[in-house]
Design a protein around this motif. Structure first.
Motif, PDB file in Angstrom:
ATOM      1  N   PRO A  55       0.941  -0.985   0.123  1.00 52.96           N
ATOM      2  CA  PRO A  55       0.309  -0.450   0.068  1.00 52.96           C
ATOM      3  C   PRO A  55       0.883   1.426   0.084  1.00 52.96           C
ATOM      4  N   VAL A  56       0.100   2.891  -0.173  1.00 49.08           N
ATOM      5  CA  VAL A  56       1.233   3.704  -0.607  1.00 49.08           C
ATOM      6  C   VAL A  56       1.231   4.190   0.746  1.00 49.08           C
ATOM      7  N   ASN A  57       2.460   4.645   1.162  1.00 46.64           N
ATOM      8  CA  ASN A  57       2.409   5.156   2.419  1.00 46.64           C
ATOM      9  C   ASN A  57       3.354   6.203   1.877  1.00 46.64           C
ATOM     10  N   HIS A  58       2.247   7.519   1.867  1.00 45.84           N
ATOM     11  CA  HIS A  58       3.379   8.974   1.548  1.00 45.84           C
ATOM     12  C   HIS A  58       4.362   9.012   2.757  1.00 45.84           C
ATOM     13  N   ALA A  59       4.183   9.145   4.087  1.00 41.32           N
ATOM     14  CA  ALA A  59       5.199   9.836   4.912  1.00 41.32           C
ATOM     15  C   ALA A  59       6.169   8.722   4.089  1.00 41.32           C
ATOM     16  N   THR A  60       6.246   7.423   4.479  1.00 39.95           N
ATOM     17  CA  THR A  60       7.938   6.952   4.127  1.00 39.95           C
ATOM     18  C   THR A  60       7.977   7.011   2.290  1.00 39.95           C
ATOM     19  N   LEU A  61       7.470   7.439   1.477  1.00 40.31           N
ATOM     20  CA  LEU A  61       7.721   7.806  -0.197  1.00 40.31           C
ATOM     21  C   LEU A  61       8.805   9.229   0.446  1.00 40.31           C
ATOM     22  N   ARG A  62       8.179  10.229   1.415  1.00 43.81           N
ATOM     23  CA  ARG A  62       8.445  11.488   1.277  1.00 43.81           C
ATOM     24  C   ARG A  62       9.359  10.847   2.391  1.00 43.81           C
ATOM     25  N   ARG A  63       9.868  10.115   3.184  1.00 42.36           N
ATOM     26  CA  ARG A  63      11.463  10.205   4.073  1.00 42.36           C
ATOM     27  C   ARG A  63      12.383   9.857   2.754  1.00 42.36           C
ATOM     28  N   ILE A  64      11.675   8.477   2.324  1.00 42.22           N
ATOM     29  CA  ILE A  64      13.078   8.188   0.747  1.00 42.22           C
ATOM     30  C   ILE A  64      13.654   8.960  -0.357  1.00 42.22           C
ATOM     31  N   GLY A  65      12.265   9.828  -0.338  1.00 41.70           N
ATOM     32  CA  GLY A  65      12.710  11.358  -1.022  1.00 41.70           C
ATOM     33  C   GLY A  65      13.723  11.950  -1.332  1.00 41.70           C
ATOM     34  N   ARG A  66      13.785  12.128   0.781  1.00 46.02           N
ATOM     35  CA  ARG A  66      14.655  13.433   1.179  1.00 46.02           C
ATOM     36  C   ARG A  66      15.877  12.294   1.128  1.00 46.02           C
ATOM     37  N   ILE A  67      16.200  10.598   1.508  1.00 44.69           N
ATOM     38  CA  ILE A  67      17.533  10.470   0.994  1.00 44.69           C
ATOM     39  C   ILE A  67      17.588  10.305   0.091  1.00 44.69           C
ATOM     40  N   VAL A  68      16.961  10.478  -0.907  1.00 42.60           N
ATOM     41  CA  VAL A  68      17.332  10.636  -2.253  1.00 42.60           C
ATOM     42  C   VAL A  68      18.061  11.855  -3.112  1.00 42.60           C
ATOM     43  N   SER A  69      17.383  12.944  -2.594  1.00 36.68           N
ATOM     44  CA  SER A  69      18.151  13.939  -2.785  1.00 36.68           C
ATOM     45  C   SER A  69      18.947  14.725  -2.335  1.00 36.68           C
ATOM     46  N   GLN A  70      19.276  14.177  -0.790  1.00 40.27           N
ATOM     47  CA  GLN A  70      20.744  14.422  -0.134  1.00 40.27           C
ATOM     48  C   GLN A  70      21.675  13.762  -1.779  1.00 40.27           C
ATOM     49  N   LEU A  71      21.776  12.910  -2.161  1.00 34.31           N
ATOM     50  CA  LEU A  71      22.741  11.304  -2.538  1.00 34.31           C
ATOM     51  C   LEU A  71      23.243  12.591  -3.834  1.00 34.31           C
ATOM     52  N   PRO A  72      24.648  12.363  -4.124  1.00 35.96           N
ATOM     53  CA  PRO A  72      25.021  13.301  -5.427  1.00 35.96           C
ATOM     54  C   PRO A  72      24.818  12.173  -6.389  1.00 35.96           C
ATOM     55  N   LEU A  73      24.960  13.271  -7.427  1.00 36.63           N
ATOM     56  CA  LEU A  73      24.700  12.654  -9.150  1.00 36.63           C
ATOM     57  C   LEU A  73      26.460  11.615  -8.821  1.00 36.63           C
ATOM     58  N   ALA A  74      25.866  10.132  -9.536  1.00 31.07           N
ATOM     59  CA  ALA A  74      27.091   9.432  -9.207  1.00 31.07           C
ATOM     60  C   ALA A  74      27.478   9.563 -10.890  1.00 31.07           C
ATOM     61  N   ASP A  75      27.518   9.888 -12.137  1.00 36.83           N
ATOM     62  CA  ASP A  75      27.782  10.306 -13.039  1.00 36.83           C
ATOM     63  C   ASP A  75      28.753  12.184 -13.283  1.00 36.83           C
ATOM     64  N   SER A  76      28.653  12.932 -12.177  1.00 36.64           N
ATOM     65  CA  SER A  76      29.327  14.086 -11.910  1.00 36.64           C
ATOM     66  C   SER A  76      30.939  14.060 -11.945  1.00 36.64           C
ATOM     67  N   ASN A  77      31.418  15.359 -12.247  1.00 37.36           N
ATOM     68  CA  ASN A  77      32.696  15.421 -12.603  1.00 37.36           C
ATOM     69  C   ASN A  77      33.476  15.443 -10.665  1.00 37.36           C
ATOM     70  N   GLU A  78      32.399  16.310  -9.633  1.00 32.02           N
ATOM     71  CA  GLU A  78      32.707  15.974  -8.669  1.00 32.02           C
ATOM     72  C   GLU A  78      33.448  15.766  -7.499  1.00 32.02           C
ATOM     73  N   LEU A  79      32.280  14.240  -7.722  1.00 34.37           N
ATOM     74  CA  LEU A  79      31.679  12.899  -7.034  1.00 34.37           C
ATOM     75  C   LEU A  79      33.377  12.038  -7.662  1.00 34.37           C
ATOM     76  N   THR A  80      34.183  12.384  -8.825  1.00 33.12           N
ATOM     77  CA  THR A  80      34.924  11.300  -9.448  1.00 33.12           C
ATOM     78  C   THR A  80      36.161  11.786  -8.439  1.00 33.12           C
ATOM     79  N   SER A  81      36.091  13.573  -9.012  1.00 28.77           N
ATOM     80  CA  SER A  81      37.159  13.716  -8.481  1.00 28.77           C
ATOM     81  C   SER A  81      37.327  13.402  -7.073  1.00 28.77           C
ATOM     82  N   ASP A  82      36.887  13.791  -6.228  1.00 33.00           N
ATOM     83  CA  ASP A  82      36.371  13.400  -4.589  1.00 33.00           C
ATOM     84  C   ASP A  82      36.931  12.220  -4.143  1.00 33.00           C
ATOM     85  N   MET A  83      36.399  11.205  -5.009  1.00 31.15           N
ATOM     86  CA  MET A  83      36.679   9.836  -4.613  1.00 31.15           C
ATOM     87  C   MET A  83      38.045   9.288  -5.428  1.00 31.15           C
ATOM     88  N   ALA A  84      38.430   9.862  -6.212  1.00 36.08           N
ATOM     89  CA  ALA A  84      39.837   9.366  -6.489  1.00 36.08           C
ATOM     90  C   ALA A  84      40.743   9.614  -5.360  1.00 36.08           C
TER      91      ALA A  84
END
Length: 320
Positions: free
Chosen positions: A248-277
């Motif tokens: 079933p749809v749980n809007h509170a859970t979806l909002r929490r998942i959305g906040r977690i996803v928005s905090q993740l950096p883009l996987a293909d960004s040059n800044e992330l690649t440089s920081d990881m290296a």
């Protein structure tokens, strides 16, 4: 037969057995065993029992003992496995060519060593051991050889507090007016030279890799990554069930998942690649520095122990 501790009284009355023990204690040889000999015997037994040897897993484990003997002082420094041929009575007769080959190779490296006797792995002394012992002496390997018996631990038995090793020599005693050859137990002690002590300490310290700070940090990071992986898999499984209509749809859970996803950096960004290296290079540099520091500390410790062990010899050589 060849009596052991349990079979001694079967060949002679209790009084005769006690008399034999009392006579054996007068002027008996004092035997010392070094770590290398014990480790070699245990390794030989392990390889046979796990199938890492040409012998069958239940085959007798028999070998040779090398060391130094000065008067009544005997030191067993090394051991070597030997080939044998079972006779009709089940006794193991050592192959003379193999024994002479092992003897020549050992004495070529250690001229001060001599062939002291033989060993077997088993729970107790068997009657066939005396036959093997007589054949060993009759072949001219040693006029008064030693017999060492290593008793492996029994699964489920309490942990032994003593070294599971026994050493015997053969003596002729008159039992019921009949000359009888029996095995007499000898006192056994554990000996170590300064160089052997250093080797044992190095092996013991290198086997406990969990004690280093780098290993503990690695385990903590690995545990954190495993926990993060489980959480991501749980979120992904919930989203898949939600998309298929199974959950079933749980809007509170979806909002929490959305906040977690928005905090993740883009996987293909040059800044992330440089920081990881950059972080990877920093981690490698720290690992290299830790390895160099550990190696330098170990080298300094070995140098101090070597100087302590051979200081007298080096001083005498300098005086000469």
């Amino acid at each position: 037969g060849a009596p052991g501790p349990s079979a001694f009284a079967e060949r002679s009355p209790p009084a005769a057995a006690e008399g034999a023990r009392a006579m054996a204690q007068e002027g008996e040889r004092r035997v010392g065993v070094h770590p290398l000999a014990l480790a070699t015997i245990a390794d030989h037994c392990t390889r046979v029992r796990v199938g890492g040897s040409p012998l069958a897993r239940d085959a007798p484990v028999i070998g040779l003992l090398f060391g130094v003997q000065q008067g009544l002082q005997v030191s067993i420094h090394d051991a070597a496995e030997a080939t044998y041929t079972p006779d009709a009575a089940g006794a193991c007769i050592l192959d003379a060519a193999n024994v002479n080959s092992k003897k020549d190779l050992t004495m070529a490296v250690f001229p001060q060593y001599e062939l002291l006797g033989w060993y077997r792995v088993g729970s107790q002394v068997e009657p066939s051991d005396l036959v093997t012992h007589r054949a060993f002496s009759a072949a001219g390997f040693n006029e008064a050889p030693l017999f060492v018996l290593l008793t492996p631990p029994v699964p489920g038995a309490p942990e032994a507090r003593q070294l599971p090793l026994a050493v015997f020599e053969s003596e002729v005693h008159v039992v019921d007016a009949v000359p009888t050859t029996i095995f007499v137990p000898l006192q056994l002690r554990f000996e170590t030279a300064p160089v052997e002590q250093m080797s044992v300490q190095v092996v013991a310290s290198s086997s406990n890799v969990e004690s280093t700070a780098l290993a503990k940090h690695h385990n903590d990071v690995r545990s954190s990554l495993r926990t993060l992986e489980k959480s991501v898999c749980t979120i992904l499984a919930y989203c898949e069930r939600l998309q298929s209509g199974e959950a079933p749809v749980n809007h509170a859970t979806l909002r929490r998942i959305g906040r977690i996803v928005s905090q993740l950096p883009l996987a293909d960004s040059n800044e992330l690649t440089s920081d990881m290296a950059a972080e990877a290079l920093d981690a490698l540099m720290v690992a290299y520095l830790a390895a160099v520091t550990n190696a330098a500390e170990t080298l300094a410790s070995v140098n101090d122990k070597y100087a302590l062990a051979y200081s007298d010899r080096m001083g005498r050589r300098g005086m000469l």
